[in-house]
Design a protein around this motif. Sequence first.
Motif, mmCIF file in Angstrom:
data_model
loop_
_atom_site.group_PDB
_atom_site.id
_atom_site.type_symbol
_atom_site.label_atom_id
_atom_site.label_comp_id
_atom_site.label_asym_id
_atom_site.label_seq_id
_atom_site.Cartn_x
_atom_site.Cartn_y
_atom_site.Cartn_z
ATOM 1 N N GLY A 507 14.153 9.464 25.890
ATOM 2 C CA GLY A 507 14.610 8.056 26.137
ATOM 3 C C GLY A 507 15.804 7.521 25.301
ATOM 4 N N TYR A 508 16.485 8.574 24.568
ATOM 5 C CA TYR A 508 17.633 8.199 24.027
ATOM 6 C C TYR A 508 18.802 8.673 24.915
ATOM 7 C CZ TYR A 508 15.778 7.213 19.465
ATOM 8 O OH TYR A 508 14.912 6.444 18.448
ATOM 9 N N LEU A 509 20.040 7.936 24.798
ATOM 10 C CA LEU A 509 21.041 8.341 25.721
ATOM 11 C C LEU A 509 21.460 9.989 25.420
ATOM 12 C CD1 LEU A 509 23.787 5.656 25.087
ATOM 13 C CD2 LEU A 509 22.149 5.804 26.942
ATOM 14 N N ALA A 510 21.842 10.420 26.602
ATOM 15 C CA ALA A 510 22.066 11.674 26.496
ATOM 16 C C ALA A 510 23.574 11.967 25.896
ATOM 17 C CB ALA A 510 21.933 12.440 27.874
ATOM 18 N N ASP A 511 23.821 11.382 24.840
ATOM 19 C CA ASP A 511 25.128 11.876 24.197
ATOM 20 C C ASP A 511 24.868 13.042 23.153
ATOM 21 O OD1 ASP A 511 25.728 9.356 25.586
ATOM 22 O OD2 ASP A 511 26.291 8.349 23.636
ATOM 23 N N LEU A 512 25.800 14.144 23.388
ATOM 24 C CA LEU A 512 25.421 15.371 22.639
ATOM 25 C C LEU A 512 26.633 16.226 22.676
ATOM 26 C CD1 LEU A 512 22.531 16.125 25.435
ATOM 27 C CD2 LEU A 512 22.123 15.633 22.900
ATOM 28 N N ASN A 513 26.644 16.939 21.620
ATOM 29 C CA ASN A 513 27.461 18.025 21.467
ATOM 30 C C ASN A 513 26.777 19.689 21.080
ATOM 31 O OD1 ASN A 513 30.116 16.860 20.970
ATOM 32 N ND2 ASN A 513 29.103 15.689 19.182
ATOM 33 N N VAL A 514 27.687 20.444 21.924
ATOM 34 C CA VAL A 514 27.197 21.821 21.806
ATOM 35 C C VAL A 514 28.266 22.440 20.947
ATOM 36 C CG1 VAL A 514 26.602 23.913 22.990
ATOM 37 C CG2 VAL A 514 26.123 21.822 23.863
ATOM 38 N N ILE A 515 28.197 22.992 19.684
ATOM 39 C CA ILE A 515 28.783 23.374 18.615
ATOM 40 C C ILE A 515 29.012 24.697 18.236
ATOM 41 C CG2 ILE A 515 29.794 22.873 16.363
ATOM 42 C CD1 ILE A 515 28.708 20.209 16.737
ATOM 43 N N ASP A 516 29.823 25.506 18.354
ATOM 44 C CA ASP A 516 29.873 26.895 17.565
ATOM 45 C C ASP A 516 30.329 26.646 16.000
ATOM 46 O OD1 ASP A 516 30.222 29.349 16.741
ATOM 47 O OD2 ASP A 516 31.065 30.209 18.387
#
Length: 583
Positions: A507-516
Amino acid sequence: MPTYDLVIRNGTIVDGTGSPRFTGDVAVKDGLIAAVGEVQGSGAEEIDASGKVVAPGWVDIHTHYDGQATWDAEMAPSSWHGVTTVVMGNCGVGFAPAAPDRRQWLIGLMEGVEDIPGTALAEGMKWEWESFPEYLDALERMPRAIDVGTHVPHGAVRAYVLGDRERPGAIPTPEDIEKMSAIVEDGVRAGALGFSTSRTVLHRSVDGEVVPGTTATAEELVAIGRAMGRVGHGVFEMASDMMREWNEFGWMGQLSRETGLPVTFAALQSIAKELPLEEQIEKMRAENDNGPNIVAQIALRGNGIVMAWRGTVHPFRLRPSWQAIAEQPWEQQKARLLDPAFKAQLLSEPNDFSQVPVDVVGLVSVVCCGWTMQYEMDEDFDYEPQAQASVQARAEAAGVAPEEYAYDMLCRDDGKGFIYLPILNYADGNLDFLEALQAADDTVNSLSDGGAHCGTICDAASPTFMLQHWVRDRKRGRIALESAVKRQCRDTARLYGLDDRGVIAPGYLADLNVIDLERVKLGKPWLAFDLPAQGKRLLQRAEGYEATIKNGVVTFRNGQWTGETPGGLIRGPQRAELLEAAE
């Protein structure tokens, strides 16, 4: 057919709530997070995040993109550092409301306070507005890589109402205050996230005048705050010198109690603040014990300047030999600077403080000769440098005067050397004082000043610094990854009523980071001339961000913009769809 638009597989999920990390998948559909955990369905696009951290997009609540947001879709450099939401219009400076005959005045105010080139602002902005609601409409027409929200700025409101009467020390009439309050109320109803002001002598227009809020009375500020209270939402944001006679926490507490709204202020170790940081926090907490909601914004590293010969501040700018070449093209300046005879002449000269305002002479003296507080920025620079890394210490070890050592440092790399001077937040020569504040519920991580101080800092990189230094590399007093993510995502978002982001949950905005996390690293700053009218700005990239996702769309891959612009304007408080459905 794929079940989802995007699935991120096998990542170490740090969900923004502070809960322990776990391994799992994140599925996205129609711009929202659809599922978290073990996701069975397929995605039209899939990202393998094995061994990587999956976190919400950073929410940066203290930026100054007010002009840039009207012409720039990429929104660098904040967008390069995993930021997916910014709040601008801080510190009482901005560009609406704007009467046509006050536009240049507003540019001069922003240029002086936030060091954004006035020529860039004048060329970049098209001024498709006069009122604050019209400014929001203009922002909404511009597609961009991230979301933006903004305050109604005190400086613009005062200039609009007082016109030519706006001068340092100007006292608005009751009718003036009523008009200002109405403008703020209309702005918040139209979608502003709050109101901002500044009350510090460090903030001056390009003409050297203190900003409008500096001499405002508590009555004026509380009346404006009540205007937000009539709407029922909004944050009152302030920077202040915290002079004891002003009793800032008294009126902030009154305002918050009356309206039920949060008040937030920049909490720093500062040579301009009469109250030490410890006393600021103590007074805030004493006031909060009586019902208000006052929140301190804290920075995670020393706030100061990055000094270089070209296009920025440096220790020798008040010496006659530099003044003689200050307006020359860079190639001519460089030739003189690398000339031993010119060097000897410049180093023999005293600084000329005659044109420096009396109340900032101390600050300028630190820039010109504070050798114990200045540090060389080498390839693997530590933003928490120790005393032995100072210009003074290194000069003594080399057997030369600190002035000469600093001069040679700036001349390195073909005249592109940098010196770091943390003017604020580094009184102890370390950041230990921030450790306890990181565990406090009445503080938020902030003060990046993204988009501002173009010739002196690039603190828009603050979220990356948080990961690299505080989470991974600091030798003592590190921050747990879960806590760091929560503070830069959910906590900052919720202060501004943005309850639809900052958490990885359905339900939350799909604001995401994929971080190494092992590869996270700040790059070396460089001076670019890529603003309108070839305006300058210091920029700094980051390694380690494998993907940044805004509203379910990949906006950055390995630090490079994909050209996608799913971001937009935030109007007022937001709720996650899951919460709305549940109610």
